[in-house]
Motif scaffolding. Structure first.
Motif, PDB file in Angstrom:
ATOM      1  N   ILE A 471      44.546  42.842  42.639  1.00 13.77           N
ATOM      2  CA  ILE A 471      44.467  43.246  44.196  1.00 13.77           C
ATOM      3  C   ILE A 471      43.626  42.217  44.763  1.00 13.77           C
ATOM      4  N   PRO A 472      44.022  41.701  46.024  1.00 10.85           N
ATOM      5  CA  PRO A 472      43.334  40.500  46.535  1.00 10.85           C
ATOM      6  C   PRO A 472      41.669  40.720  46.705  1.00 10.85           C
ATOM      7  N   PHE A 473      41.406  41.802  47.361  1.00  9.18           N
ATOM      8  CA  PHE A 473      40.061  42.067  47.711  1.00  9.18           C
ATOM      9  C   PHE A 473      39.756  43.781  47.162  1.00  9.18           C
ATOM     10  N   PRO A 474      39.381  43.763  45.983  1.00  2.00           N
ATOM     11  CA  PRO A 474      39.045  45.120  45.396  1.00  2.00           C
ATOM     12  C   PRO A 474      37.961  45.847  46.266  1.00  2.00           C
ATOM     13  N   ARG A 475      38.202  46.993  46.341  1.00  2.00           N
ATOM     14  CA  ARG A 475      37.221  48.134  46.804  1.00  2.00           C
ATOM     15  C   ARG A 475      36.871  49.111  45.814  1.00  2.00           C
ATOM     16  N   THR A 476      35.688  49.191  45.599  1.00  5.68           N
ATOM     17  CA  THR A 476      34.911  49.803  44.530  1.00  5.68           C
ATOM     18  C   THR A 476      33.877  50.325  44.795  1.00  5.68           C
ATOM     19  N   PRO A 477      32.926  51.369  43.792  1.00  5.20           N
ATOM     20  CA  PRO A 477      31.898  51.852  44.275  1.00  5.20           C
ATOM     21  C   PRO A 477      30.802  50.808  44.407  1.00  5.20           C
ATOM     22  N   GLN A 478      30.069  50.953  45.725  1.00  5.89           N
ATOM     23  CA  GLN A 478      28.987  49.801  45.914  1.00  5.89           C
ATOM     24  C   GLN A 478      29.578  48.526  46.117  1.00  5.89           C
ATOM     25  N   ASN A 479      30.741  48.522  46.513  1.00 10.44           N
ATOM     26  CA  ASN A 479      31.397  47.050  46.674  1.00 10.44           C
ATOM     27  C   ASN A 479      32.626  47.031  47.787  1.00 10.44           C
ATOM     28  N   ALA A 480      32.271  46.490  49.076  1.00  5.53           N
ATOM     29  CA  ALA A 480      33.329  46.412  49.905  1.00  5.53           C
ATOM     30  C   ALA A 480      33.177  45.019  50.548  1.00  5.53           C
ATOM     31  N   GLU A 481      32.925  43.911  49.895  1.00  3.61           N
ATOM     32  CA  GLU A 481      32.709  42.449  50.279  1.00  3.61           C
ATOM     33  C   GLU A 481      34.104  41.993  50.995  1.00  3.61           C
ATOM     34  N   PHE A 482      34.123  41.007  51.592  1.00  3.75           N
ATOM     35  CA  PHE A 482      35.087  40.299  52.164  1.00  3.75           C
ATOM     36  C   PHE A 482      35.825  41.280  53.110  1.00  3.75           C
TER      37      PHE A 482
END
Length: 482
Positions: A471-482
């Protein structure tokens, strides 16, 4: 403005000494003479030969890895090995400089973790360029499959007041202030003062809304983003992911299985036919990666063998009860090699069990159906004539090599009284889903559907092992960069 030609077109063109203009990003520049140029249209670079003796030193210094350039020259037969054509450059225009000392995507092998930290640039690498081209084509094939068969595309809401899965792990949507949040007399948050006047979340599924449309348009599908606030940092979980969910009026479970198998084979074949070079690269990448693993952990099939395994085999249809008997009597279960031992009917199958059935026992993709009611969702149709304590529902899961479950679906419970009873037993508020129950009150009919996590499909087709890499910009726990 001079029309540019895509690299993919030049590489398949006949070298007729015509003047061309090609724009892209420099992958490498060697001997002050040979530019490997890529514009994203293909995994392959085109060699562009610079007349360095007649090119200003200042310009040559600016041709660095990552720089954007426009090159005009003659398309000619290549003198070097490895490519049929090359561009003999007569004019160079630097469109955007790239500081060679600071550019992160140097022409060397990078770890996947490093590339995730640079997700805005990782698509400039061979691997991620290939993955994202494959993802794009799979996405197009999804729409093409359904559109060619008379399905209607439905945009179900992203903000919802219902939890379709009953999972409870949802992102809340609110406009209430975090300081001095309005509260009821009991001290609970007063959602009546919120934007929507009720508690709302980001959707985990468009299925329930799609069902209402299937009961008017006949056959529909959703394909959109879904969200789950599961605090899980595994290689299989994302907080934001895309779901494909067809719903078809008058389809029974067998029709649903036929549709899912036909659909999966179509989108995989369409993509394999379009992306030979990308998939060959990804296959080699997987082989290289697996050389570092113990023999027992390596795939028995190469990437293209695995894809053809799905395309060339009929999916074996097996009841949950048959599968439990097979697993209970299997060597890994008897020798206690399974992490989760199968001891009794009613157990929820794990990925290790699903993979054993596909890869070792049946040696083909498997569709498991007729699951115990207690481990499946409330909306799945209860089978008639099941013995008390062993109630089953008309559910189906499709199992693939390497990943286990890829599709989950069912015939939906169309009987109003049975659905109400199931909701009461599970503590699901009838008032909250009054509109869903209405479809069972007015012109109800047998209908079925399934859900396919799109990233799970991209993972399978590309041979990647971590869902964050498809996926282009992964969204995961503690990570919403970009």
């Amino acid at each position: 403005m001079k029309k540019q030609t895509k690299v993919i077109e030049l590489l398949t063109a006949t070298p007729v000494l015509t003047e061309v203009t090609v724009k892209g990003w420099v992958r490498t520049f060697r001997n002050n003479q040979f530019i490997a140029l890529n514009d994203g249209s293909t995994i392959n670079n085109i060699q562009c030969v610079v007349d360095f003796e007649n090119t200003p030193e200042e310009t040559l210094k600016r041709i660095t890895t990552g720089a954007a350039v426009s090159l005009t020259g003659t398309l000619a037969e290549s003198k070097g090995a490895g490519q049929k054509v090359e561009v003999q450059v007569s004019k160079i225009e630097i469109l955007g400089d790239s500081d060679a000392e600071k550019y992160p995507m140097q022409p060397k092998k990078h770890s996947l973790e490093f590339l995730r930290e640079n997700a805005h640039l990782r698509v400039r690498t061979n691997a991620f360029g290939a993955i994202m081209r494959v993802r794009s084509t799979l996405s197009f094939a999804v729409h093409q499959y359904f559109q060619e068969r008379g399905f209607f595309y439905v945009n179900t809401p992203i903000i919802t007041g219902s939890d379709a899965e009953g999972a409870g792990e949802m992102f809340k949507v609110t406009a209430l202030p975090f300081d001095n949040t309005p509260r009821t007399e009991e001290g609970k948050i007063n959602y009546k003062e919120d934007f929507f006047g009720k508690e709302t979340n980001l959707t985990v599924s468009g299925q329930l809304e799609a069902e209402t449309y299937a009961m008017a348009l006949g056959q529909v599908y959703t394909f959109g983003p879904t969200f789950r606030a599961e605090n899980s940092n595994t290689s299989r979980h994302l907080a934001e992911f895309w779901m494909i969910e067809p719903e078809v009026a008058f389809n029974e479970l067998a029709d649903n299985m036929d549709l899912a198998e036909d659909f999966i084979k179509y989108v995989i074949k369409y993509t394999v036919d379009k992306h030979e070079d990308d998939l060959k690269f990804l296959e080699q990448r997987l082989l290289d990666e697996e050389k570092n693993k113990p023999q027992a952990e390596r795939s028995e099939m190469s990437l293209l063998e695995k894809l053809n395994f799905v395309l060339e085999n009929n999916f074996k249809r097996v009841t949950y009860t048959e599968a439990i008997d097979i697993l209970r009597n299997s060597k890994p279960n008897k020798n206690k090699k399974f992490q989760y031992l199968i001891e009794e009917w009613g157990a929820d199958l794990q990925s290790e069990h699903e993979r054993f059935l596909v890869e070792k026992h049946f040696k083909c993709p498997v569709i498991l159906y007729d699951y115990p009611a207690k481990i499946k969702a409330f909306y799945m149709r209860l089978n008639d004539n099941t013995e008390p304590g062993k109630e089953t529902v008309r559910a189906m899961d499709i199992l693939f090599p390497g990943i286990g479950e890829i599709v989950g679906g069912s015939q939906r419970e169309e009987r109003h009284d049975v659905l109400v009873e199931k909701m009461k037993a599970l503590g699901i508020d009838e008032e909250e889903l009054w509109w869903y129950l209405d479809t069972r009150r007015f012109g109800t009919a047998v209908h079925s559907g399934f859900g396919l996590g799109f990233e799970r499909l991209v993972l399978f087709v590309t041979g990647m092992t971590n869902i964050r890499d498809v996926i282009p910009f992964p969204r995961t726990p503690q990570n919403a960069e970009f």
